[in-house]
Design an enzyme around this catalytic site. Structure first.
Site, PDB file in Angstrom:
ATOM      1  N   PHE A  91       0.951  -1.120   0.057  1.00 53.59           N
ATOM      2  CA  PHE A  91       0.072  -0.080  -0.042  1.00 53.59           C
ATOM      3  C   PHE A  91       0.919   1.272   0.052  1.00 53.59           C
ATOM      4  O   PHE A  91       1.884   1.211   0.018  1.00 53.59           O
ATOM      5  CB  PHE A  91      -1.065  -0.048   1.194  1.00 53.59           C
ATOM      6  CG  PHE A  91      -0.482   0.120   2.426  1.00 53.59           C
ATOM      7  CD1 PHE A  91      -0.072   1.129   3.250  1.00 53.59           C
ATOM      8  CD2 PHE A  91      -0.351  -1.252   3.226  1.00 53.59           C
ATOM      9  CE1 PHE A  91       0.515   1.238   4.477  1.00 53.59           C
ATOM     10  CE2 PHE A  91       0.244  -1.248   4.498  1.00 53.59           C
ATOM     11  CZ  PHE A  91       0.398  -0.260   5.073  1.00 53.59           C
ATOM     12  N   GLU A 121       9.798  13.217   0.010  1.00 55.98           N
ATOM     13  CA  GLU A 121      10.731  12.099   0.434  1.00 55.98           C
ATOM     14  C   GLU A 121       9.744  10.896   0.160  1.00 55.98           C
ATOM     15  O   GLU A 121       8.682  10.940   0.414  1.00 55.98           O
ATOM     16  CB  GLU A 121      11.026  12.222   1.899  1.00 55.98           C
ATOM     17  CG  GLU A 121      11.447  11.119   2.678  1.00 55.98           C
ATOM     18  CD  GLU A 121      11.310  11.248   4.191  1.00 55.98           C
ATOM     19  OE1 GLU A 121      12.293  11.661   4.934  1.00 55.98           O
ATOM     20  OE2 GLU A 121      10.216  11.314   4.737  1.00 55.98           O
ATOM     21  N   SER A 156      18.587   3.866  16.527  1.00 51.08           N
ATOM     22  CA  SER A 156      17.316   3.607  17.279  1.00 51.08           C
ATOM     23  C   SER A 156      16.949   2.084  16.878  1.00 51.08           C
ATOM     24  O   SER A 156      16.054   1.571  17.396  1.00 51.08           O
ATOM     25  CB  SER A 156      16.314   4.620  16.602  1.00 51.08           C
ATOM     26  OG  SER A 156      16.246   4.656  15.156  1.00 51.08           O
TER      27      SER A 156
HETATM   28  N1  LIG Z   1      10.093   5.992  13.843  1.00 46.89           N
HETATM   29  C1  LIG Z   1      11.281   6.554  13.174  1.00 46.89           C
HETATM   30  N2  LIG Z   1      11.176   7.117  12.157  1.00 46.89           N
HETATM   31  C2  LIG Z   1      12.461   7.530  11.709  1.00 46.89           C
HETATM   32  C3  LIG Z   1      13.780   7.484  12.543  1.00 46.89           C
HETATM   33  N3  LIG Z   1      14.657   8.159  11.646  1.00 46.89           N
HETATM   34  C4  LIG Z   1      14.335   8.673  10.538  1.00 46.89           C
HETATM   35  N4  LIG Z   1      12.781   8.328  10.491  1.00 46.89           N
HETATM   36  C5  LIG Z   1      11.827   8.931   9.648  1.00 46.89           C
HETATM   37  O1  LIG Z   1      12.752   9.055   8.403  1.00 46.89           O
HETATM   38  C6  LIG Z   1      12.481  10.850   8.143  1.00 46.89           C
HETATM   39  C7  LIG Z   1      13.988  11.187   7.650  1.00 46.89           C
HETATM   40  O2  LIG Z   1      14.906  10.603   8.383  1.00 46.89           O
HETATM   41  P1  LIG Z   1      16.656  11.046   8.147  1.00 46.89           P
HETATM   42  O3  LIG Z   1      16.792  10.337   6.905  1.00 46.89           O
HETATM   43  O4  LIG Z   1      17.325  10.513   9.254  1.00 46.89           O
HETATM   44  O5  LIG Z   1      16.518  12.472   7.861  1.00 46.89           O
HETATM   45  P2  LIG Z   1      17.555  13.573   8.436  1.00 46.89           P
HETATM   46  O6  LIG Z   1      17.185  14.873   7.565  1.00 46.89           O
HETATM   47  O7  LIG Z   1      18.665  13.123   8.501  1.00 46.89           O
HETATM   48  O8  LIG Z   1      16.906  13.777   9.868  1.00 46.89           O
HETATM   49  P3  LIG Z   1      15.462  14.340  10.566  1.00 46.89           P
HETATM   50  O9  LIG Z   1      15.768  15.571  11.255  1.00 46.89           O
HETATM   51  O10 LIG Z   1      15.282  12.901  11.265  1.00 46.89           O
HETATM   52  O11 LIG Z   1      14.672  14.241   9.324  1.00 46.89           O
HETATM   53  C8  LIG Z   1      12.204  10.942   9.506  1.00 46.89           C
HETATM   54  O12 LIG Z   1      11.506  12.441   9.215  1.00 46.89           O
HETATM   55  C9  LIG Z   1      11.236  10.132   9.940  1.00 46.89           C
HETATM   56  O13 LIG Z   1       9.877  10.099   9.320  1.00 46.89           O
HETATM   57  C10 LIG Z   1      13.626   6.885  13.694  1.00 46.89           C
HETATM   58  O14 LIG Z   1      14.600   6.385  14.449  1.00 46.89           O
HETATM   59  N5  LIG Z   1      12.312   6.315  14.132  1.00 46.89           N
HETATM   60  N1  LIG Z   2       7.349   9.931   4.001  1.00 48.86           N
HETATM   61  C1  LIG Z   2       6.546   9.992   4.616  1.00 48.86           C
HETATM   62  N2  LIG Z   2       5.311   9.355   4.037  1.00 48.86           N
HETATM   63  C2  LIG Z   2       4.090   9.166   4.606  1.00 48.86           C
HETATM   64  N3  LIG Z   2       4.080   9.443   6.020  1.00 48.86           N
HETATM   65  C3  LIG Z   2       4.941  10.077   6.706  1.00 48.86           C
HETATM   66  C4  LIG Z   2       6.257  10.174   5.963  1.00 48.86           C
HETATM   67  N4  LIG Z   2       6.955  10.747   6.826  1.00 48.86           N
HETATM   68  C5  LIG Z   2       6.456  10.993   8.264  1.00 48.86           C
HETATM   69  N5  LIG Z   2       5.343  10.289   7.925  1.00 48.86           N
HETATM   70  C6  LIG Z   2       4.199  10.294   8.983  1.00 48.86           C
HETATM   71  O1  LIG Z   2       3.556  11.730   9.006  1.00 48.86           O
HETATM   72  C7  LIG Z   2       3.222  11.719  10.344  1.00 48.86           C
HETATM   73  C8  LIG Z   2       3.781  13.181  10.920  1.00 48.86           C
HETATM   74  O2  LIG Z   2       4.892  12.866  10.659  1.00 48.86           O
HETATM   75  P1  LIG Z   2       6.031  13.998  11.162  1.00 48.86           P
HETATM   76  O3  LIG Z   2       6.534  14.623   9.942  1.00 48.86           O
HETATM   77  O4  LIG Z   2       5.829  14.879  12.319  1.00 48.86           O
HETATM   78  O5  LIG Z   2       7.157  12.888  11.674  1.00 48.86           O
HETATM   79  P2  LIG Z   2       8.638  12.698  11.256  1.00 48.86           P
HETATM   80  O6  LIG Z   2       8.905  12.544   9.871  1.00 48.86           O
HETATM   81  O7  LIG Z   2       8.990  11.570  12.243  1.00 48.86           O
HETATM   82  O8  LIG Z   2       9.269  14.082  11.844  1.00 48.86           O
HETATM   83  P3  LIG Z   2      10.721  14.553  12.327  1.00 48.86           P
HETATM   84  O9  LIG Z   2      11.569  14.035  11.328  1.00 48.86           O
HETATM   85  O10 LIG Z   2      10.464  16.013  11.688  1.00 48.86           O
HETATM   86  O11 LIG Z   2      10.958  14.475  13.638  1.00 48.86           O
HETATM   87  C9  LIG Z   2       3.722  10.628  11.195  1.00 48.86           C
HETATM   88  O12 LIG Z   2       2.544   9.639  11.460  1.00 48.86           O
HETATM   89  C10 LIG Z   2       4.705   9.861  10.236  1.00 48.86           C
HETATM   90  O13 LIG Z   2       4.651   8.632  10.574  1.00 48.86           O
END
Ligand SMILES: Nc1nc2c(ncn2[C@@H]2O[C@H](COP(=O)(O)OP(=O)(O)OP(=O)(O)O)[C@@H](O)[C@H]2O)c(=O)[nH]1
Ligand SMILES: Nc1ncnc2c1ncn2[C@@H]1O[C@H](COP(=O)(O)OP(=O)(O)OP(=O)(O)O)[C@@H](O)[C@H]1O
Length: 212
Positions: A39, A137, A112
């Site tokens: 999905f 993204e 993590s």
């Molecule tokens: N649940 C979860 N989601 C994550 C984790 N690390 C990254 N993500 C997801 O992947 C996105 C992009 O992460 P990164 O590729 O680490 O991006 P970045 O710009 O290096 O760092 P961010 O400040 O986390 O966006 C985040 O916004 C989350 O949606 C994690 O440890 N746990």
């Molecule tokens: N690329 C994506 N596509 C679909 N849903 C997403 C994606 N990235 C984050 N989400 C979802 O969108 C909701 C709001 O996400 P938010 O942007 O606050 O989280 P995050 O990406 O983990 O944030 P951050 O990296 O800024 O801490 C969450 O339910 C998260 O799982």
């Protein structure tokens, strides 16, 4: 800052990308083939989350579009790990957007325990003022990776990023368990796919019987 105006092209990009990636899934279904895509979801980053990120990373408003890569976010969820790479290859072949960066957190998981494959693209949206290119993204992950990430995200929210050590350690165990689940499912992939093909055929047969 008028957020509605700023976010409008991102909403359009998310809507368009969802249609396009769901279309890929539909094409497999019409061909009665196993779809590597289970999905697709998408979202525009909530304003509070954009503001948190600008504060945390010290990003000036003027640089929002360049420095926050996930304002438009798409998620593709797959059954099996090798489906992820099939989707990545399909995305690489498309010519309706450019890939700027790929991050493989599957072969190299995050501290993590997070696993996923990320592709950052530059996507052109048509607006009434002409073409606007913006970042989006695409996260590609298995159902098991998604289950883990969704729960970890909720816990991070609950504890404002300061998950207690004991919960953190359980999450690491859960991440290992999700990894093993993906491995075990991959080993019986052909069995599962055969079963699903039989189920699909039976379903189609019943639909045809109903039509006649
Ligand atoms: N649940 C979860 N989601 C994550 C984790 N690390 C990254 N993500 C997801 O992947 C996105 C992009 O992460 P990164 O590729 O680490 O991006 P970045 O710009 O290096 O760092 P961010 O400040 O986390 O966006 C985040 O916004 C989350 O949606 C994690 O440890 N746990
Ligand atoms: N690329 C994506 N596509 C679909 N849903 C997403 C994606 N990235 C984050 N989400 C979802 O969108 C909701 C709001 O996400 P938010 O942007 O606050 O989280 P995050 O990406 O983990 O944030 P951050 O990296 O800024 O801490 C969450 O339910 C998260 O799982």
């Amino acid at each position: 800052m008028n957020w509605e105006t700023f976010l409008a092209p991102y909403r359009q990009a998310v809507d368009e990308l969802k249609v396009k990636l769901k279309g890929m899934r539909a094409q497999y279904e019409y061909g009665a083939m196993h779809s590597p895509i289970e999905f697709v979801t998408g979202r525009v980053k909530p304003i509070t989350s954009i503001l948190d990120k600008t504060r945390k990373k010290d990003i000036p408003y003027a640089n929002l579009e360049d420095e926050i890569q996930d304002i438009a976010g798409i998620r593709v969820v797959c059954q099996f790990v090798d489906d992820i790479y099939t989707v990545v290859n399909m995305i690489r072949k498309r010519n309706d957007f450019d890939i700027l960066e790929e991050k493989d957190y599957i072969t190299k998981k995050k501290e993590s325990g997070y696993r996923s494959y990320h592709i950052i693209i530059e996507y052109p949206v048509e607006t009434i003022e002409g073409e606007k290119k913006l970042l989006a993204e695409i996260q590609i992950r298995t159902l098991a990776m998604n289950f883990w990430a969704t729960n970890e995200h909720s816990l991070n929210y609950k504890y404002s990023g300061q998950i207690p050590a004991e919960v953190k350690s359980r999450l690491k165990n859960a991440s290992e368990a999700a990894f093993r689940l993906d491995e075990e499912m991959s080993k019986i992939k052909s069995e599962i796919q055969e079963a699903q093909a039989i189920f699909r055929q039976k379903h189609d047969q019943n639909d045809n019987d109903d039509d006649s």
